[in-house]
Design an enzyme around this catalytic site. Structure first.
Site, PDB file in Angstrom:
ATOM      1  N   CYS A 275     -13.054   0.093  19.939  1.00 34.84           N
ATOM      2  CA  CYS A 275     -13.668  -0.454  18.718  1.00 34.84           C
ATOM      3  C   CYS A 275     -14.380  -1.788  19.005  1.00 34.84           C
ATOM      4  CB  CYS A 275     -12.633  -0.561  17.596  1.00 34.84           C
ATOM      5  SG  CYS A 275     -13.403  -0.768  15.989  1.00 34.84           S
TER       6      CYS A 275
ATOM      7  N   HIS B  78     -10.397   4.872  17.328  1.00 31.65           N
ATOM      8  CA  HIS B  78      -9.071   4.335  17.679  1.00 31.65           C
ATOM      9  C   HIS B  78      -8.173   5.448  18.224  1.00 31.65           C
ATOM     10  CE1 HIS B  78      -9.360   0.236  16.037  1.00 31.65           C
ATOM     11  NE2 HIS B  78     -10.266   0.791  15.229  1.00 31.65           N
TER      12      HIS B  78
ATOM     13  N   GLU C   1      -5.384   5.228  19.520  1.00 38.60           N
ATOM     14  CA  GLU C   1      -3.955   4.911  19.376  1.00 38.60           C
ATOM     15  C   GLU C   1      -3.371   5.369  18.054  1.00 38.60           C
ATOM     16  OE1 GLU C   1      -6.469   2.896  19.266  1.00 38.60           O
ATOM     17  OE2 GLU C   1      -6.206   1.221  17.876  1.00 38.60           O
TER      18      GLU C   1
END
Ligand code: XMP
Length: 544
Positions: free
Chosen positions: A79, A175, A177
């Site tokens: 990001c 993202h 994660e």
């Protein structure tokens, strides 16, 4: 040497989550402020740059000198990290009409690229960006797009004129994660394992072996004092230290009288079963006496904190040859998290208060672990599951769950109501499938998948639950032919990953009906049960 991944934190809310995902790959990682890259540390095998609340165009946006690691070890920008790499190397980042928040799907994924090995086309990813990358630096190649964003991922084998292809740079706008990036764990696995070459030897068992050896070396034949709370962190620290130094560890467990029903006796029994040398101190009379008539929440906390230190100290002083004070501090307590001003808003806290003349050194064997890892270590150490999966419980105990002044009678009422509620949560099992099951398993709940479903109790699905006695409030009720005028109890249950933010848990109505009935019928002093439907923020988890 333990290999490690460094995660440079630019202030994103998901930085800790990146850390947890890397650890799930049995790889050690450290989260450091964006400007604290450990130059010269040869154990670092890769770097991840986190997201940020800033735009790269903000004058106060966080800057890092990429030449510290680019070209030397693999780099993954996420990001803001991806935008920063582009912005500072001749690419372009702009505010466009194509902001993306939430779900997006990757198209034209270059599955030949090591980062996307095994990816499906149209893989769902999670986006959260206002600016977009509209041009990538020279020498870089686009490796994935979405319907709205051309440069969803880009890469260069030997970027910025530095280093060889073994130290490439990858950048992803999404993202990986977060849970909703469906192949996010695969992407991180590709980066950490295939690209950075992690040996994946960071496991609960290896942690225990290394830590026990280190503790033996560090402590030798000194004596150590540890404060136990009944919670998972201090309990695991106790068992680990016991394994390393045995009887040279003395644990102190203070009962301030505001624990849950029968908790003191049960936990003492558990500790003894684990072979710990524990001194249990029943100091409830002192706490009740000092709290008498006190209604202000902060005042209550101060009195309990002060009394706790006094009682703990007077026990600790009896161990005259102690050299160490051990604590169950865990990694989230130590990570220096940044706020928007770039200032550290949380730095390592010490539970102070032990007399200086004792000259105790601090020993924190769990300070590198996340909560779910502490639980894994606990399981590996053979600790009972009910100690490991125990919900967090505030230090001041039920005192912050009784509005108004504290009396032993009010504590008794709340203990009884809380006991019915918590037992009910443990007994009520649900069968989960699909995303719901995946979410629960990802949070480390020890359930077995069978035919695509898992059975999990409500207790194990939520972060924390408890009852609150609204003893400053009375309401009218009717029981049999009698009018009652008694106190309400509020039930609280929240989902969370770190207690920083939390949502109220959507408990099933049939469960709530049963618990409400049981509390009102069995607990004298209560004639009404409410359920707290506030999230954090703006509310907090505890009522006081
Ligand atoms: P709040 O109420 O701030 O709680 O949303 C966040 C988490 O911290 C716990 N908590 C405490 N823990 N001493 C503690 O050891 C305290 O004084 C304390 N106050 C809140 C709370 O239970 C939740 O897990």
């Amino acid at each position: 040497m333990t290999q490690k991944i460094i995660i440079l934190d630019f202030g994103s809310q998901t930085t800790q989550l990146i850390g947890r995902r890397v650890r799930e790959l049995d790889t050690f990682c450290e989260i450091l402020p964006y400007n604290k890259f450990p130059v010269g540390d040869e154990s670092v095998i890769g770097v991840i740059l986190s997201g940020s609340p800033y735009s790269v165009h903000d004058p106060e946006a966080f800057q890092v000198d990429l030449s510290q690691f680019v070209g030397k070890i693999p780099v993954l920008g996420i990001c803001y990290g991806a935008q920063f790499i582009s912005h500072t190397n001749g690419g372009r980042v702009e505010k466009t009409d194509t902001r993306e928040y939430g779900r997006a799907h990757l198209q034209t994924v270059d599955t030949q690229n090591a980062l996307f090995k095994g990816f499906e086309q149209n893989s769902q990813v999670w986006m959260s960006h206002g600016d977009s990358i509209t041009a990538i630096p020279e020498g870089f190649k686009c490796i994935a797009s979405t319907a709205d964003v051309k440069y969803a991922a880009y890469w260069a084998p030997s970027p910025l004129g530095m280093g060889g292809s073994e130290a490439s740079v990858w950048a992803v706008q999404f993202h990986p994660e977060v849970f909703h990036s469906v192949q996010g764990s695969l992407l991180l696995n590709n980066f950490v394992v295939d690209i950075c070459g992690s040996r994946q030897d960071w496991s609960a068992a290896s942690f225990i072996d290394t830590t026990v050896a280190e503790l033996k070396e560090q402590i030798g034949s000194d004596r150590v004092i540890l404060g136990l709370s009944g919670g998972v962190d201090s309990s695991v620290a106790g068992v680990l230290l016991n394994k390393a130094i045995g009887k040279n560890l003395t644990c102190i467990f203070v009962d301030h009288g505001m624990l849950r029903k029968n908790e003191f006796a049960q936990v003492m029994e558990d500790y003894k079963g684990l072979g710990l040398n524990v001194i249990g101190v029943d100091a409830s009379e002192k706490f009740f006496a000092d709290l008498k008539g006190v209604t202000d929440p902060e005042q209550k906390r101060k009195i309990i904190g002060r009394d706790f230190v006094e009682v703990f100290n007077s026990e600790a002083k009896k161990i005259t040859d102690a050299r160490w004070l051990a604590q169950g501090t865990i990694y989230p307590d130590c990570i220096e998290s940044l706020n928007i001003t770039g200032k550290v808003i949380k730095s390592h806290h010490n539970v102070g208060g032990l007399p200086e003349e004792m000259h105790l050194q601090l020993c924190e064997p769990l300070k590198w672990l996340f909560k779910d890892e502490v639980r894994r270590v606990g399981r590996q150490l053979g600790m009972p599951e009910h100690l490991i999966t125990r919900h967090p419980f505030p230090g001041p105990g039920l005192a912050v769950r009784i509005l108004g002044d504290i009396t032993p009678e009010k504590v008794r009422i709340l203990q009884d109501a809380d006991d019915i509620y918590i037992r009910g949560l443990r007994e009520y099992k649900e069968k989960l499938t699909g995303e719901a099951a995946r979410r629960v398993l990802a949070a480390g709940v020890p359930a077995q998948m069978q035919d695509g479903e898992i059975e999990v109790s409500l207790y194990d699905q939520i972060w924390q639950a408890g009852a609150v006695l609204l003893s400053t409030v009375r309401s009218v009720g009717v029981m049999g032919d009698e009018r009652t005028y008694e106190h309400p109890v509020a039930l609280r249950a929240v989902t969370s990953t770190d207690a920083m933010t939390a949502d109220w848990a959507h408990l099933p109505y049939d469960f709530m009906a049963k618990v409400s009935n049981e509390i009102i019928n069995k607990v004298h002093g209560v004639n009404r049960v409410c359920y707290d439907i506030s999230s954090k923020p703006p509310s907090t988890i505890e009522w006081e």
